[in-house]
Design an enzyme around this catalytic site. Structure first.
Site, PDB file in Angstrom:
ATOM      1  N   LYS A 161       0.899  -1.399   0.168  1.00 16.08           N
ATOM      2  CA  LYS A 161      -0.008  -0.213   0.033  1.00 16.08           C
ATOM      3  C   LYS A 161       0.805   1.304  -0.348  1.00 16.08           C
ATOM      4  O   LYS A 161       0.969   1.663   1.371  1.00 16.08           O
ATOM      5  CB  LYS A 161      -1.199   0.347   0.949  1.00 16.08           C
ATOM      6  CG  LYS A 161      -2.120   0.941   0.864  1.00 16.08           C
ATOM      7  CD  LYS A 161      -3.001   0.234   2.054  1.00 16.08           C
ATOM      8  CE  LYS A 161      -3.819   2.069   2.321  1.00 16.08           C
ATOM      9  NZ  LYS A 161      -4.871   1.808   1.409  1.00 16.08           N
TER      10      LYS A 161
HETATM   11  N1  PMP Z   1      -7.849  -1.956  -2.947  1.00 14.66           N
HETATM   12  C1  PMP Z   1      -7.182  -0.893  -3.334  1.00 14.66           C
HETATM   13  C2  PMP Z   1      -6.192   0.067  -3.742  1.00 14.66           C
HETATM   14  C3  PMP Z   1      -7.643   0.229  -1.966  1.00 14.66           C
HETATM   15  O1  PMP Z   1      -7.070   1.069  -1.093  1.00 14.66           O
HETATM   16  C4  PMP Z   1      -7.955  -0.222  -0.133  1.00 14.66           C
HETATM   17  C5  PMP Z   1      -8.468   0.492   0.683  1.00 14.66           C
HETATM   18  N2  PMP Z   1      -7.263   0.121   1.645  1.00 14.66           N
HETATM   19  C6  PMP Z   1      -8.108  -1.746  -0.562  1.00 14.66           C
HETATM   20  C7  PMP Z   1      -8.394  -2.419  -1.954  1.00 14.66           C
HETATM   21  C8  PMP Z   1      -9.560  -2.998   0.314  1.00 14.66           C
HETATM   22  O2  PMP Z   1      -8.286  -2.817   1.542  1.00 14.66           O
HETATM   23  P1  PMP Z   1      -8.923  -2.800   2.569  1.00 14.66           P
HETATM   24  O3  PMP Z   1     -10.189  -3.418   3.361  1.00 14.66           O
HETATM   25  O4  PMP Z   1      -7.982  -3.580   3.553  1.00 14.66           O
HETATM   26  O5  PMP Z   1      -9.016  -1.240   3.309  1.00 14.66           O
END
Ligand code: PMP
Length: 309
Positions: A161
């Protein structure tokens, strides 16, 4: 709502609590120029037993894992970041909030190589309601297939991320909103479905769930994992290593997004195609109800997912 309208006053930065307005960095910070930062977005829910941080360990784990390809070392232990976050929520008297930890290469030199740039770390927490709006949770949203493709995982680690990745999300999301849609669906380099700009995607067909596999250039979402667990525990079959073609979206019975910010958001239309009967479908509704029952702690189940403040 902008930060100045919120009742927040403290940020944790490099080991100390500082006043909100003093949480500043130099304009020649490496991370600002090259997107060399990693971050998280978690939620803390208002429950009868006080504020409860949802799946904090998994968010911390992903934060440290995201550092690896960039050889970034966070100078603070998981315990320290956890204590800082808990105290940040307490100091600001937040009953529920969004939590944003970030680590980035700081100020020293501006070659693309981060060289001796220090790793800076900060955590902020602020109140944040439904990401795509309350109405979105109930009635679903209209989304557009973006003309932008997601980075291929051969070009950049899509399972980290990383701050720099989010200009792609911004382009896709703004293109959708300019065209009157609430959000985008982004296809991968192969032209199959990857995810939303900040959400993972699920499809329901004939009572079973499908979500693009980790090899489809997606973030390994923690809400994706939560929904897979909840669905399987409710007796659903979940296919989570599949590739989903663009055309399959049109014929889906139901579609929904998941994310820490977006929670479980139904999708009622993709471009000009109405999905199902154009409202929140029954499987989405069941999973969404279960999700909120769990995160608001109206059940004792899954207590291991929570850190109480
Ligand atoms: N994909 C992307 C590109 C994201 O930025 C997020 C948000 N973090 C998610 C999927 C969903 O991830 P999570 O459920 O861990 O927030």
């Amino acid at each position: 709502m902008g930060f100045d309208e919120m009742d927040v006053d403290t940020i944790w930065m490099d080991g100390e609590f500082v006043d909100w307005d003093d949480a500043q960095i130099h304009v020649l910070t490496h991370g600002l120029h090259y997107g060399s930062g990693v971050f998280e977005g978690a939620r803390c829910y208002d429950t009868e037993e006080g504020p409860a941080i949802f799946r904090w360990d998994e968010h911390l784990e992903r934060l440290y894992q995201s550092c690896k390809p960039y050889e970034m070392e966070i100078d603070h232990s998981r315990e320290e970041l956890t204590e800082a976050t808990v105290e940040l929520i307490q100091r600001q008297d937040l009953s529920s909030c969004y939590i944003r930890p970030i680590a980035f290469y700081g100020y020293n030199s501006l070659g693309v190589s981060p060289g001796d740039c220090p790793t800076r770390t900060a955590i902020a927490a602020w109140p944040w309601g439904a990401y795509l709006g309350e109405d979105a949770l109930e009635n679903g949203i209209e989304v557009m297939i973006s003309s932008w493709r997601k980075h291929a995982s051969s070009q950049i680690p899509t399972n980290a991320k990383t701050t720099g990745l989010y200009v792609n999300s911004m382009l896709a999301g703004e293109e959708a909103r300019r065209n009157g849609y609430a959000e985008a669906i982004v296809l991968n380099k192969e032209g199959d479905v990857a995810e939303g700009p900040g959400e993972n995607l699920f499809m329901v067909r004939d009572g079973e769930l499908y979500t693009p596999g980790l090899s489809e250039s997606i973030l390994d979402g923690i809400t994706r994992d939560t929904v897979i667990t909840l669905a399987e525990d409710l007796g659903y079959t979940v296919h989570d290593t599949v590739s989903i073609s663009r055309g399959e979206l049109n014929t889906a019975d139901e579609l929904f997004f998941t994310g820490s910010a977006a929670e479980v958001t139904p999708i009622r239309k993709v471009d000009n195609v109405v999905i199902g009967d154009g409202s929140r479908g029954p499987v989405t509704e069941e999973l969404q109800n279960k999700f909120f029952e769990v995160v608001e702690r109206r059940t004792d189940e899954y207590d291991k997912w929570f850190d109480y403040v």
